[in-house]
Design a protein around this motif. Sequence first.
Motif, PDB file in Angstrom:
ATOM      1  N   ASN A 132       0.816  -1.343  -0.052  1.00 46.09           N
ATOM      2  CA  ASN A 132       0.078   0.028   0.148  1.00 46.09           C
ATOM      3  C   ASN A 132       0.974   1.271   0.091  1.00 46.09           C
ATOM      4  N   GLY A 133       2.026   1.223  -0.204  1.00 46.59           N
ATOM      5  CA  GLY A 133       2.996   2.421  -0.126  1.00 46.59           C
ATOM      6  C   GLY A 133       3.611   2.688   1.024  1.00 46.59           C
ATOM      7  N   SER A 134       3.615   2.163   2.036  1.00 49.80           N
ATOM      8  CA  SER A 134       4.083   2.167   3.412  1.00 49.80           C
ATOM      9  C   SER A 134       5.164   1.218   3.497  1.00 49.80           C
ATOM     10  N   VAL A 135       6.089   1.417   4.538  1.00 50.98           N
ATOM     11  CA  VAL A 135       7.159   0.559   4.734  1.00 50.98           C
ATOM     12  C   VAL A 135       7.563   0.603   6.345  1.00 50.98           C
ATOM     13  N   PHE A 136       7.933  -0.695   6.629  1.00 49.55           N
ATOM     14  CA  PHE A 136       8.273  -0.927   8.146  1.00 49.55           C
ATOM     15  C   PHE A 136       9.998  -0.613   8.015  1.00 49.55           C
ATOM     16  N   VAL A 137      10.115   0.138   9.182  1.00 47.51           N
ATOM     17  CA  VAL A 137      11.741   0.315   9.406  1.00 47.51           C
ATOM     18  C   VAL A 137      12.170  -0.208  10.650  1.00 47.51           C
ATOM     19  N   SER A 144       9.693   0.984  13.642  1.00 48.47           N
ATOM     20  CA  SER A 144       8.530   2.101  13.158  1.00 48.47           C
ATOM     21  C   SER A 144       7.780   1.689  11.723  1.00 48.47           C
ATOM     22  N   LYS A 145       6.769   2.265  11.719  1.00 46.34           N
ATOM     23  CA  LYS A 145       6.165   2.338  10.397  1.00 46.34           C
ATOM     24  C   LYS A 145       5.924   3.722   9.552  1.00 46.34           C
ATOM     25  N   ILE A 146       6.442   3.827   8.276  1.00 43.47           N
ATOM     26  CA  ILE A 146       6.078   5.180   7.608  1.00 43.47           C
ATOM     27  C   ILE A 146       5.087   4.901   6.789  1.00 43.47           C
ATOM     28  N   ASN A 147       3.976   5.680   6.718  1.00 45.84           N
ATOM     29  CA  ASN A 147       2.655   5.445   5.761  1.00 45.84           C
ATOM     30  C   ASN A 147       3.019   5.920   4.350  1.00 45.84           C
ATOM     31  N   ALA A 148       2.112   5.910   3.603  1.00 45.17           N
ATOM     32  CA  ALA A 148       2.408   6.021   2.149  1.00 45.17           C
ATOM     33  C   ALA A 148       2.365   7.683   1.829  1.00 45.17           C
ATOM     34  N   ILE A 152       5.428   9.060  10.103  1.00 43.84           N
ATOM     35  CA  ILE A 152       5.562   7.802  10.968  1.00 43.84           C
ATOM     36  C   ILE A 152       4.408   7.796  11.683  1.00 43.84           C
ATOM     37  N   THR A 153       3.947   6.617  11.643  1.00 40.48           N
ATOM     38  CA  THR A 153       2.401   6.629  12.404  1.00 40.48           C
ATOM     39  C   THR A 153       2.611   5.668  13.655  1.00 40.48           C
TER      40      THR A 153
END
Length: 315
Positions: A132-137, A144-148, A152-153
Motif C-alpha cells: 500500500n505504499g508504506s514501509v516498516f523500518v 517504526s512504520k512510515i505510511n504512504a 511515521i504512524t
Amino acid sequence: FKGYLDSINIIDDTANKQGELLYVSAKTGALLKKLYAYADDTFVAMDVFDEKLYVLSNNKSGSSSISVFDVNGDEVTSILLSDQTISHVGFSETGDLFLDAGGSIQRYNSDLDLVWATDPECPVVAMYAVPNGSVFVECKEHVSKINASGAITFSTDLNLFLTQTSRIWEYWLSEFDHFSMPTVGTVDADGNLYFARSRAKVYAIDGAVKLGALTVEAPSTLSADALLFKIDGSSGDILWTDDINATIFGTADGFTSQYYYPMDLNVDGPEVSMTFRGIVGRYVGYIGTECAHFTHWELPFNSCVLDSMKDTYAI
C-alpha cells in the motif's frame, strides 16, 4: 527470481573490487548476456517488477544509482538516485522502491520519481515494504512504520526484551544484553510484520567473571538467543514473540556456550517458519583479551580461543 528472468547470478570478487551481473538461463546454464561489469561500483540489491530488472549500485564517488533492464537484457535507463550511498533497500510488489540513503528514508514509484523523503529518527537495520505504499523500518531498539504519505504512524519499543541494556556501555554492569545482527523479516498478506534477530549477551563488562572453570577477564560476547516477533501492521502492538534460548554451562576445564541467530523467515498463511543457526563453542584455559562472536559477515567469525566448535541448522 520472478517474471521474465530465467536466472540472475552475482559474482563479486571483493578482494579485487570486481564482479559481474550475469543473465543466465536456468534451463541450460548458458550465459544469455552480461548485463553489468563492476569496477568502481558496488552491487547493493536488485528486484523484478513489470518485466523489468531494477539494479541498485553504490558508486565510488559516494553516490548511488539504479539501472533498469528490459526482457532482452538491454539497459532501458540508468539514473543517479542520491548523492549518498545506499545502506538498506525495500522493494514492494507494486513497484515502490524504498532507500535508506544518508540517514533519510526515500520512497520512489515504479517510474523512479521521488515521492517523499523522511527522517527515520534512528539508525536503520532493515526495511520491509508494504504493497500500500508504506514501509516498516527496523532499528536496533524499535520498529517504526512510515505510511504512504511519509509520516511515521507508530514506533514500537523493543528494549523490554533486553534483560539489561546500556546505550553508552556503562561499566558498572557485569553483563548486559544487546540486539545483534543479522536480522530477517517479511510482511504477511494482512500487512503485519514478522522479523527475527539475535539477542546477544556480553559478559565481564566491569571486570573478570567466572564461567564454569574459566575466568573471563575482558568484555566478551559469548551467547545469544534467537527472537521472533509479530507486529500488528495497524497499531504497532507486539502480538506475540517466541525465542530459542541459549545457555552457558560449566565443564571440568572451562564452559560451553550456545549462540543462535536467524537466517531466513517465511510466512505461509497462519504458519511461520524461521531457519536459524546454532553454534556451540567449548572454551577452555584462559581468556585474557576481548573476545567476541560476529555473525553479520558471510560466515560467522569467533575471535575467542576455542577448544572446539560445532554448529547445526534447524527450522
